[in-house]
Scaffold this motif. Structure first.
Motif, PDB file in Angstrom:
ATOM      1  N   ARG A 196       0.839  -1.196   0.000  1.00  5.77           N
ATOM      2  CA  ARG A 196       0.000   0.000   0.000  1.00  5.77           C
ATOM      3  C   ARG A 196       0.875   1.248   0.000  1.00  5.77           C
ATOM      4  NH1 ARG A 196      -5.038   1.179   2.245  1.00  5.77           N
ATOM      5  NH2 ARG A 196      -5.729   3.202   1.436  1.00  5.77           N
ATOM      6  N   LEU A 197       2.052   1.111   0.598  1.00  9.07           N
ATOM      7  CA  LEU A 197       2.956   2.244   0.739  1.00  9.07           C
ATOM      8  C   LEU A 197       4.380   1.810   0.445  1.00  9.07           C
ATOM      9  CD1 LEU A 197       1.462   3.327   4.108  1.00  9.07           C
ATOM     10  CD2 LEU A 197       1.666   4.948   2.255  1.00  9.07           C
ATOM     11  N   VAL A 198       5.160   2.723  -0.109  1.00  8.41           N
ATOM     12  CA  VAL A 198       6.595   2.499  -0.290  1.00  8.41           C
ATOM     13  C   VAL A 198       7.319   3.634   0.426  1.00  8.41           C
ATOM     14  CG1 VAL A 198       8.509   2.395  -1.920  1.00  8.41           C
ATOM     15  CG2 VAL A 198       6.350   1.265  -2.468  1.00  8.41           C
ATOM     16  N   LEU A 199       8.146   3.258   1.392  1.00  4.21           N
ATOM     17  CA  LEU A 199       8.976   4.214   2.117  1.00  4.21           C
ATOM     18  C   LEU A 199      10.415   4.022   1.659  1.00  4.21           C
ATOM     19  CD1 LEU A 199       9.496   6.266   4.458  1.00  4.21           C
ATOM     20  CD2 LEU A 199       9.782   4.271   5.947  1.00  4.21           C
ATOM     21  N   SER A 200      11.081   5.102   1.315  1.00  3.80           N
ATOM     22  CA  SER A 200      12.476   4.995   0.883  1.00  3.80           C
ATOM     23  C   SER A 200      13.351   5.913   1.719  1.00  3.80           C
ATOM     24  CB  SER A 200      12.613   5.356  -0.607  1.00  3.80           C
ATOM     25  OG  SER A 200      12.111   6.653  -0.855  1.00  3.80           O
ATOM     26  N   MET A 201      14.601   5.514   1.898  1.00  3.45           N
ATOM     27  CA  MET A 201      15.540   6.361   2.629  1.00  3.45           C
ATOM     28  C   MET A 201      15.803   7.643   1.843  1.00  3.45           C
ATOM     29  SD  MET A 201      16.527   4.955   5.538  1.00  3.45           S
ATOM     30  CE  MET A 201      18.120   5.660   5.948  1.00  3.45           C
ATOM     31  N   PHE A 202      15.940   7.509   0.503  1.00  5.03           N
ATOM     32  CA  PHE A 202      16.177   8.647  -0.368  1.00  5.03           C
ATOM     33  C   PHE A 202      15.175   8.616  -1.518  1.00  5.03           C
ATOM     34  CE2 PHE A 202      20.343   7.315   1.357  1.00  5.03           C
ATOM     35  CZ  PHE A 202      20.542   8.390   2.204  1.00  5.03           C
ATOM     36  N   SER A 203      15.119   9.689  -2.272  1.00  4.95           N
ATOM     37  CA  SER A 203      14.144   9.796  -3.355  1.00  4.95           C
ATOM     38  C   SER A 203      14.330   8.671  -4.371  1.00  4.95           C
ATOM     39  CB  SER A 203      14.289  11.149  -4.053  1.00  4.95           C
ATOM     40  OG  SER A 203      14.059  12.211  -3.141  1.00  4.95           O
ATOM     41  N   LEU A 204      13.210   8.097  -4.826  1.00  5.07           N
ATOM     42  CA  LEU A 204      13.243   7.053  -5.831  1.00  5.07           C
ATOM     43  C   LEU A 204      13.475   7.661  -7.209  1.00  5.07           C
ATOM     44  CD1 LEU A 204      10.164   5.014  -4.558  1.00  5.07           C
ATOM     45  CD2 LEU A 204      12.567   4.365  -4.307  1.00  5.07           C
ATOM     46  N   ASP A 205      13.970   6.845  -8.132  1.00  7.43           N
ATOM     47  CA  ASP A 205      14.177   7.354  -9.490  1.00  7.43           C
ATOM     48  C   ASP A 205      12.830   7.627 -10.155  1.00  7.43           C
ATOM     49  OD1 ASP A 205      13.440   4.897 -11.388  1.00  7.43           O
ATOM     50  OD2 ASP A 205      14.544   4.104  -9.676  1.00  7.43           O
ATOM     51  N   ASP A 206      12.838   8.426 -11.201  1.00  5.95           N
ATOM     52  CA  ASP A 206      11.603   8.884 -11.849  1.00  5.95           C
ATOM     53  C   ASP A 206      10.766   7.722 -12.387  1.00  5.95           C
ATOM     54  OD1 ASP A 206      12.274  11.478 -11.280  1.00  5.95           O
ATOM     55  OD2 ASP A 206      13.112  11.905 -13.266  1.00  5.95           O
ATOM     56  N   GLU A 207      11.421   6.718 -12.977  1.00 11.31           N
ATOM     57  CA  GLU A 207      10.678   5.600 -13.545  1.00 11.31           C
ATOM     58  C   GLU A 207       9.905   4.852 -12.460  1.00 11.31           C
ATOM     59  OE1 GLU A 207      11.406   1.363 -15.949  1.00 11.31           O
ATOM     60  OE2 GLU A 207      13.111   2.623 -15.373  1.00 11.31           O
ATOM     61  N   THR A 208      10.584   4.581 -11.330  1.00 10.54           N
ATOM     62  CA  THR A 208       9.934   3.869 -10.233  1.00 10.54           C
ATOM     63  C   THR A 208       8.805   4.698  -9.640  1.00 10.54           C
ATOM     64  OG1 THR A 208      11.978   2.692  -9.702  1.00 10.54           O
ATOM     65  CG2 THR A 208      10.298   2.797  -7.979  1.00 10.54           C
ATOM     66  N   ALA A 209       9.073   5.981  -9.418  1.00 11.43           N
ATOM     67  CA  ALA A 209       8.055   6.856  -8.832  1.00 11.43           C
ATOM     68  C   ALA A 209       6.818   6.932  -9.726  1.00 11.43           C
ATOM     69  CB  ALA A 209       8.636   8.235  -8.595  1.00 11.43           C
ATOM     70  N   THR A 210       7.026   7.026 -11.036  1.00  7.69           N
ATOM     71  CA  THR A 210       5.896   7.099 -11.969  1.00  7.69           C
ATOM     72  C   THR A 210       5.098   5.808 -11.949  1.00  7.69           C
ATOM     73  OG1 THR A 210       7.084   8.640 -13.407  1.00  7.69           O
ATOM     74  CG2 THR A 210       5.242   7.418 -14.374  1.00  7.69           C
ATOM     75  N   TRP A 211       5.791   4.666 -11.947  1.00  5.40           N
ATOM     76  CA  TRP A 211       5.114   3.354 -11.930  1.00  5.40           C
ATOM     77  C   TRP A 211       4.256   3.217 -10.677  1.00  5.40           C
ATOM     78  CZ3 TRP A 211       4.542  -1.047  -9.075  1.00  5.40           C
ATOM     79  CH2 TRP A 211       4.095  -2.193  -9.732  1.00  5.40           C
ATOM     80  N   LEU A 212       4.770   3.599  -9.532  1.00  3.94           N
ATOM     81  CA  LEU A 212       4.017   3.495  -8.282  1.00  3.94           C
ATOM     82  C   LEU A 212       2.829   4.449  -8.278  1.00  3.94           C
ATOM     83  CD1 LEU A 212       7.023   3.330  -5.775  1.00  3.94           C
ATOM     84  CD2 LEU A 212       5.550   1.431  -6.460  1.00  3.94           C
ATOM     85  N   ARG A 213       3.062   5.649  -8.763  1.00  3.61           N
ATOM     86  CA  ARG A 213       1.999   6.655  -8.770  1.00  3.61           C
ATOM     87  C   ARG A 213       0.839   6.216  -9.658  1.00  3.61           C
ATOM     88  NH1 ARG A 213       4.984  10.395 -10.496  1.00  3.61           N
ATOM     89  NH2 ARG A 213       5.916  10.886  -8.478  1.00  3.61           N
ATOM     90  N   GLU A 214       1.143   5.614 -10.802  1.00  6.30           N
ATOM     91  CA  GLU A 214       0.093   5.165 -11.726  1.00  6.30           C
ATOM     92  C   GLU A 214      -0.760   4.059 -11.130  1.00  6.30           C
ATOM     93  OE1 GLU A 214       2.351   4.048 -15.135  1.00  6.30           O
ATOM     94  OE2 GLU A 214       2.373   6.078 -15.995  1.00  6.30           O
ATOM     95  N   ARG A 215      -0.238   3.355 -10.143  1.00 11.78           N
ATOM     96  CA  ARG A 215      -0.978   2.267  -9.501  1.00 11.78           C
ATOM     97  C   ARG A 215      -1.486   2.643  -8.116  1.00 11.78           C
ATOM     98  NH1 ARG A 215       2.273   1.102 -13.188  1.00 11.78           N
ATOM     99  NH2 ARG A 215       1.978  -0.687 -14.579  1.00 11.78           N
ATOM    100  N   ASP A 216      -1.480   3.940  -7.849  1.00 12.60           N
ATOM    101  CA  ASP A 216      -2.004   4.464  -6.578  1.00 12.60           C
ATOM    102  C   ASP A 216      -1.295   3.886  -5.360  1.00 12.60           C
ATOM    103  OD1 ASP A 216      -3.914   6.124  -7.805  1.00 12.60           O
ATOM    104  OD2 ASP A 216      -5.306   4.437  -8.017  1.00 12.60           O
ATOM    105  N   ILE A 217      -0.008   3.559  -5.525  1.00 11.22           N
ATOM    106  CA  ILE A 217       0.796   3.133  -4.385  1.00 11.22           C
ATOM    107  C   ILE A 217       1.487   4.374  -3.838  1.00 11.22           C
ATOM    108  CG2 ILE A 217       2.727   1.709  -3.612  1.00 11.22           C
ATOM    109  CD1 ILE A 217       2.096  -0.212  -5.903  1.00 11.22           C
ATOM    110  N   MET A 218       1.193   4.694  -2.607  1.00 12.93           N
ATOM    111  CA  MET A 218       1.706   5.926  -2.030  1.00 12.93           C
ATOM    112  C   MET A 218       3.189   5.811  -1.714  1.00 12.93           C
ATOM    113  SD  MET A 218      -1.438   7.236   0.319  1.00 12.93           S
ATOM    114  CE  MET A 218      -0.782   8.897   0.224  1.00 12.93           C
ATOM    115  N   MET A 219       3.879   6.945  -1.765  1.00 12.72           N
ATOM    116  CA  MET A 219       5.321   6.981  -1.515  1.00 12.72           C
ATOM    117  C   MET A 219       5.632   8.070  -0.500  1.00 12.72           C
ATOM    118  SD  MET A 219       6.654   6.953  -5.455  1.00 12.72           S
ATOM    119  CE  MET A 219       5.364   8.126  -5.929  1.00 12.72           C
ATOM    120  N   THR A 220       6.633   7.819   0.298  1.00 15.42           N
ATOM    121  CA  THR A 220       7.177   8.865   1.154  1.00 15.42           C
ATOM    122  C   THR A 220       8.654   8.579   1.355  1.00 15.42           C
ATOM    123  OG1 THR A 220       6.885  10.112   3.220  1.00 15.42           O
ATOM    124  CG2 THR A 220       6.687   7.715   3.362  1.00 15.42           C
ATOM    125  N   THR A 221       9.417   9.620   1.652  1.00 14.61           N
ATOM    126  CA  THR A 221      10.864   9.522   1.705  1.00 14.61           C
ATOM    127  C   THR A 221      11.371  10.149   2.992  1.00 14.61           C
ATOM    128  OG1 THR A 221      10.963   9.687  -0.696  1.00 14.61           O
ATOM    129  CG2 THR A 221      13.009  10.083   0.497  1.00 14.61           C
TER     130      THR A 221
END
Length: 368
Positions: free
Chosen positions: A138-163
């Motif tokens: 449901r959520l992806v937490l990363s120590m540092f910002s994810l790369d653009d490709e990964t962030a876009t893929w997660l966003r398109e599938r409504d998987i929330m991200m925080t860093t």
């Protein structure tokens, strides 16, 4: 609805994803004398099916008696909502910090009914996208910002991200970065010309650039000269020459990239025949357990990893439970503190000392 007696052999011989000795939803269904579909609906919290409260209680009782643990992947498929948090740790040397944060975060999120799965990035590791595709977090937490490709893929599938440490220069849960606190502390005890000791370890360029930029910005904000910059290898090669150059140029204190680099600077001071902190004060970041055994004992910035974990666990719980996430206070006093030891000593405090503003960060002086 009466439950059937437990048959240990049946449980031990049960097939399915649970494996030998692990009770499955089929075992719960047999124990509660209901269909597997009914047991699955109850165990996965599906509320759209008309199941009596008596039957639900029977299933819950059977699950408790068998020690059943739900399959998180199956649960997310059944409900359409996962309670998995994928924690992405990059392929960089972060010392004890990543381990401590993941450990505390796992414990704190468990209290909220969530499960943290740690994904270590590396040259041979699976991509974050592949792991997310299989785990359906449901959520992806990363120590540092994810790369653009990964962030876009997660966003398109409504998987929330925080860093935790985004490369944005903006305040986050840790608010003022540790390098800002290094500078503020050194200024607060009277230093006006500061050096920055950077790492030259491979794979640390991203974080090193962030911390160096932070020290530069912090000095500029205090109207100080730009920090005198040097890189240090952990084998100590040339450390004494760099230290002498600093002192000759009027540098009186050093903010180091981390404690390991700070310890290398201490070695350079000794080899140069100089004194710490009289000739050059030093402060690190990360608060390693060995710092108190250094000569002199090393001052550092300590992360309160449990407070960081609590902060994110609360945010995750709000999101997973469908609540609007409130704007949470994230002052650095909750997450960072200066641990002062002999490597920085105590110079005359100025009226605008950061230490007089206790709401900015916690100050800890160890007994000598």
């Amino acid at each position: 609805m009466p439950t059937n007696p437990v048959n240990p052999r049946r449980v031990a011989d049960a097939g399915g994803a649970g494996g030998a000795g692990v009770p499955t939803s089929a075992d719960v269904a047999r124990r509660a004398n209901v269909s597997r579909a009914t047991a699955s609906y109850v165990l996965n919290g599906v509320t759209s099916q008309k199941i009596s409260e008596k039957t639900r209680n029977a299933v819950r009782l059977a699950a408790a008696e068998l020690g059943y643990r739900p399959n998180l992947a199956a649960q997310s498929l059944a409900t359409g909502a996962s309670k998995i948090v994928l924690f992405v740790i990059p392929y960089v040397h972060l010392g004890e910090l990543a381990t401590l944060i993941s450990s505390h975060l796992t414990a704190r999120t468990a209290e909220q009914g969530m499960t943290v799965i740690v994904h270590f990035e590396g040259p041979a590791s699976r991509a974050v996208i592949d792991a997310a595709r299989d785990l359906r977090p449901r959520l992806v937490l990363s120590m540092f910002s994810l790369d653009d490709e990964t962030a876009t893929w997660l966003r398109e599938r409504d998987i929330m991200m925080t860093t935790i440490f985004p490369d944005t220069g903006l305040a986050t849960a840790v608010n003022e970065p540790p390098e800002w606190l290094q500078v503020e502390y050194l200024v607060g005890i009277g230093h006006r010309q500061i050096g920055y000791a950077d790492t030259c370890e491979p794979g640390l360029a991203m974080l090193a650039q962030m911390r160096h930029r932070g020290v530069v910005d912090a000095c500029r904000a205090r109207s100080l000269p730009a920090p005198a910059y040097e890189q240090f290898s952990l084998d100590g090669a040339g450390a004494e020459h760099k230290v002498r150059s600093w002192v000759a140029g009027g540098v009186s204190a050093v903010a180091a990239y981390n404690d390991e680099v700070a310890i290398t600077v201490l070695a350079g001071i000794r080899r140069a025949g100089l004194r710490c902190p009289e000739d050059l004060a030093v402060i690190g970041v990360d608060e390693m357990a060995i710092n108190g055994s250094m000569e002199p004992p090393l001052s550092s910035i300590e992360f309160d990893t449990d407070a960081i974990a609590v902060h994110y666990a609360e945010v995750f719980a709000d999101i997973l439970n469908g609540r609007e996430t409130p704007r949470r206070e994230a002052s650095s006093s909750r997450f960072l503190r200066v641990v002062e030891r002999e490597s920085t000593g105590m110079l005359r405090r100025h009226p605008d000392s950061i230490l007089s503003r206790s709401d900015w960060f916690q100050f800890s002086k160890e007994p000598h």
